[in-house]
Design a protein around this motif. Structure first.
Motif, PDB file in Angstrom:
ATOM      1  N   TRP A 151       0.831  -1.210   0.000  1.00  0.00           N
ATOM      2  CA  TRP A 151       0.000   0.000   0.000  1.00  0.00           C
ATOM      3  C   TRP A 151       0.866   1.260   0.000  1.00  0.00           C
ATOM      4  N   MET A 152       2.085   1.131   0.500  1.00  0.00           N
ATOM      5  CA  MET A 152       3.033   2.253   0.486  1.00  0.00           C
ATOM      6  C   MET A 152       3.809   2.315  -0.833  1.00  0.00           C
ATOM      7  N   LYS A 153       3.425   1.458  -1.800  1.00  0.00           N
ATOM      8  CA  LYS A 153       4.028   1.421  -3.139  1.00  0.00           C
ATOM      9  C   LYS A 153       5.463   0.906  -3.127  1.00  0.00           C
ATOM     10  N   LYS A 154       5.793   0.058  -2.152  1.00  0.00           N
ATOM     11  CA  LYS A 154       7.102  -0.576  -2.150  1.00  0.00           C
ATOM     12  C   LYS A 154       7.147  -1.622  -3.261  1.00  0.00           C
ATOM     13  N   SER A 155       8.342  -1.954  -3.724  1.00  0.00           N
ATOM     14  CA  SER A 155       8.499  -2.998  -4.732  1.00  0.00           C
ATOM     15  C   SER A 155       8.141  -4.345  -4.122  1.00  0.00           C
ATOM     16  N   GLU A 156       7.864  -5.331  -4.981  1.00  0.00           N
ATOM     17  CA  GLU A 156       7.529  -6.672  -4.487  1.00  0.00           C
ATOM     18  C   GLU A 156       8.676  -7.235  -3.649  1.00  0.00           C
ATOM     19  N   LYS A 157       9.892  -7.040  -4.099  1.00  0.00           N
ATOM     20  CA  LYS A 157      11.058  -7.562  -3.374  1.00  0.00           C
ATOM     21  C   LYS A 157      11.152  -6.954  -1.977  1.00  0.00           C
ATOM     22  N   GLU A 158      10.974  -5.629  -1.894  1.00  0.00           N
ATOM     23  CA  GLU A 158      11.077  -4.965  -0.593  1.00  0.00           C
ATOM     24  C   GLU A 158       9.893  -5.328   0.300  1.00  0.00           C
ATOM     25  N   ALA A 159       8.701  -5.441  -0.302  1.00  0.00           N
ATOM     26  CA  ALA A 159       7.515  -5.813   0.473  1.00  0.00           C
ATOM     27  C   ALA A 159       7.678  -7.203   1.088  1.00  0.00           C
ATOM     28  N   LEU A 160       8.253  -8.125   0.336  1.00  0.00           N
ATOM     29  CA  LEU A 160       8.505  -9.472   0.869  1.00  0.00           C
ATOM     30  C   LEU A 160       9.503  -9.425   2.021  1.00  0.00           C
ATOM     31  N   GLN A 161      10.511  -8.578   1.898  1.00  0.00           N
ATOM     32  CA  GLN A 161      11.503  -8.438   2.972  1.00  0.00           C
ATOM     33  C   GLN A 161      10.845  -7.864   4.227  1.00  0.00           C
ATOM     34  N   ILE A 162       9.976  -6.887   4.046  1.00  0.00           N
ATOM     35  CA  ILE A 162       9.273  -6.288   5.181  1.00  0.00           C
ATOM     36  C   ILE A 162       8.318  -7.305   5.797  1.00  0.00           C
ATOM     37  N   GLY A 163       7.649  -8.074   4.950  1.00  0.00           N
ATOM     38  CA  GLY A 163       6.781  -9.128   5.456  1.00  0.00           C
ATOM     39  C   GLY A 163       7.562 -10.157   6.256  1.00  0.00           C
ATOM     40  N   LYS A 164       8.741 -10.521   5.766  1.00  0.00           N
ATOM     41  CA  LYS A 164       9.583 -11.488   6.472  1.00  0.00           C
ATOM     42  C   LYS A 164      10.033 -10.923   7.819  1.00  0.00           C
ATOM     43  N   ALA A 165      10.321  -9.632   7.843  1.00  0.00           N
ATOM     44  CA  ALA A 165      10.693  -8.989   9.109  1.00  0.00           C
ATOM     45  C   ALA A 165       9.549  -9.085  10.114  1.00  0.00           C
ATOM     46  N   GLY A 166       8.310  -8.893   9.616  1.00  0.00           N
ATOM     47  CA  GLY A 166       7.149  -9.033  10.490  1.00  0.00           C
ATOM     48  C   GLY A 166       6.964 -10.459  10.973  1.00  0.00           C
ATOM     49  N   TYR A 167       7.198 -11.402  10.094  1.00  0.00           N
ATOM     50  CA  TYR A 167       7.075 -12.826  10.416  1.00  0.00           C
ATOM     51  C   TYR A 167       8.040 -13.213  11.541  1.00  0.00           C
ATOM     52  N   LEU A 168       9.235 -12.617  11.553  1.00  0.00           N
ATOM     53  CA  LEU A 168      10.272 -12.970  12.527  1.00  0.00           C
ATOM     54  C   LEU A 168      10.317 -12.032  13.740  1.00  0.00           C
ATOM     55  N   HIS A 169       9.448 -11.031  13.782  1.00  0.00           N
ATOM     56  CA  HIS A 169       9.620  -9.968  14.780  1.00  0.00           C
ATOM     57  C   HIS A 169       9.607 -10.466  16.222  1.00  0.00           C
ATOM     58  N   ASP A 170       8.868 -11.550  16.499  1.00  0.00           N
ATOM     59  CA  ASP A 170       8.764 -12.055  17.871  1.00  0.00           C
ATOM     60  C   ASP A 170       9.587 -13.314  18.119  1.00  0.00           C
ATOM     61  N   ILE A 171      10.544 -13.609  17.258  1.00  0.00           N
ATOM     62  CA  ILE A 171      11.337 -14.835  17.404  1.00  0.00           C
ATOM     63  C   ILE A 171      12.045 -14.881  18.761  1.00  0.00           C
ATOM     64  N   GLY A 172      12.304 -13.721  19.343  1.00  0.00           N
ATOM     65  CA  GLY A 172      12.950 -13.671  20.656  1.00  0.00           C
ATOM     66  C   GLY A 172      12.109 -14.267  21.766  1.00  0.00           C
ATOM     67  N   LYS A 173      10.793 -14.392  21.552  1.00  0.00           N
ATOM     68  CA  LYS A 173       9.924 -14.993  22.572  1.00  0.00           C
ATOM     69  C   LYS A 173      10.207 -16.481  22.750  1.00  0.00           C
ATOM     70  N   SER A 174      10.957 -17.055  21.808  1.00  0.00           N
ATOM     71  CA  SER A 174      11.359 -18.455  21.963  1.00  0.00           C
ATOM     72  C   SER A 174      12.291 -18.628  23.158  1.00  0.00           C
ATOM     73  N   LYS A 175      12.849 -17.524  23.648  1.00  0.00           N
ATOM     74  CA  LYS A 175      13.753 -17.559  24.804  1.00  0.00           C
ATOM     75  C   LYS A 175      13.032 -17.224  26.117  1.00  0.00           C
TER      76      LYS A 175
END
Length: 349
Positions: A151-175
């Motif tokens: 929606w912010m008009k990012k490229s597909e490549k950058e949007a996927l990277q941002i999505g991946k960042a969101g997917y991993l954002h709470d990985i620290g809760k595994s600790k």
């Protein structure tokens, strides 16, 4: 049946082609209109369209809505993303390192299966997993972060990277020990301090496993706030990475629409109003406004109950006041922006 465009609702079927005033073809006969089609017709100043008769049933009560279901591919890839984040948590808990290939093989197929989806609001609510809240939340934040980036008009490549960042954002809760993560009562000060450390743990996990500074920063910063009231480093405004600002909006929204052991999910309009409030200091205002502006049209065609006891259907959103749309009540139209003492109390999704 010829009606004014303001009377259109999601699901109406056109029985003739629609053109704008200069003859540009907009929609073909047979189109079943969605929220985006209605907004497009309005933007092109189309006054009237011909639709297939929809029946004459009046809206008398806020019935239970028809549940929006994901298709088989979407369900399969959503569950695959859930399984993927569970596996990543397990790897970290057992002292291992997460792998980029593992992350993308779980996350990317889900995004591909949802790319053409328009009603994000209903679909997210239909995708409820029986798994731990933390896993479902991670998948939702990844998905929402991708949408916000697009929606912010990012490229597909950058949007996927941002999505991946969101997917991993709470990985620290595994600790974090599960007794603290799932505690139904109020956390002690020590327990809350430990929960906050998931941002630092996440940074370390991603940095050591993937050597990706951007993904690691998002894990560290997604609870930072523009006014410096967040954690763990009390960063402010431009000190926070732009991706972290996007994930923060998705994170807050997902947290508020989900059931958790200590919190019931809230009505969606209340959630969006709270996000709007937080955009004046805590969340990035531009990103939050983009998110709300793109979520609100999904409410067109949804039934609502009003503070004066009446029930109607949203037929058009108001670009200058997101929370006061045009409402159809028994074939009469009411602009809530002109009715200061009446507001929506509930939306049926």
């Amino acid at each position: 049946m010829r009606i004014h465009v303001l009377q259109l609702i999601v699901g109406d079927k056109l029985i003739s082609d629609s053109y704008n005033m200069v003859g540009l073809h907009l929609l073909s006969s047979g189109t079943v209109v969605d929220a985006g089609d209605i907004l497009m017709l309005n933007r092109h100043n189309v006054d009237y369209v011909d639709i297939q008769p929809r029946g004459s049933e009046a809206i008398n009560e806020l019935d239970e809505p028809t549940v929006r279901h994901a298709n088989n591919t979407q369900l399969l890839t959503f569950n695959g993303a859930i399984s993927g984040i569970k596996d990543l948590f397990s790897v970290v808990e057992n002292g291992g390192s997460i792998q980029n290939e593992t992350i993308e093989s779980a996350f990317n197929p889900m995004i591909q299966s949802f790319q053409e989806e328009k009603d994000v609001v209903s679909l997210l609510l239909s995708l409820n997993s029986k798994d731990d809240y933390t896993y479902q939340h991670s998948v939702q934040v990844g998905m929402l972060s991708y949408y916000i980036a697009k929606w912010m008009k990012k490229s597909e490549k950058e949007a996927l990277q941002i999505g991946k960042a969101g997917y991993l954002h709470d990985i620290g809760k595994s600790k974090i020990h599960s007794d603290i993560l799932h505690k139904p009562s109020k956390l002690t000060n020590d327990e809350y301090s430990e929960i906050q450390k998931h941002t630092i743990y996440g940074y370390e996990i991603i940095k050591n496993s993937l050597n990706d500074n951007t993904l690691a920063l998002v894990a560290l910063e997604h609870h930072e706030r523009m006014d410096g009231t967040g954690y763990p480093l009390r960063k402010k405004s431009t000190e926070i990475h732009s991706y972290s600002l996007i994930i923060a909006v998705a994170d807050v929204y997902s947290a508020m629409i989900c059931n958790r052991v200590y919190q019931q999910k809230r009505d969606l309009l209340v959630v969006l109003k709270e996000l709007h409030r937080m955009s004046f200091g805590q969340l990035d205002p531009k990103i939050t406004q983009i998110f709300i502006r793109n979520m609100i049209p999904n409410f067109i065609g949804k039934k609502v109950s009003l503070s004066d006891g009446r029930v109607g259907t949203i037929v058009m959103t108001n670009p200058t006041d997101f929370f006061r749309p045009l409402i159809n009540i028994n074939n009469q139209f009411f602009d809530l922006s002109q009715l200061g003492d009446v507001e929506i109390t509930k939306i049926a999704i």
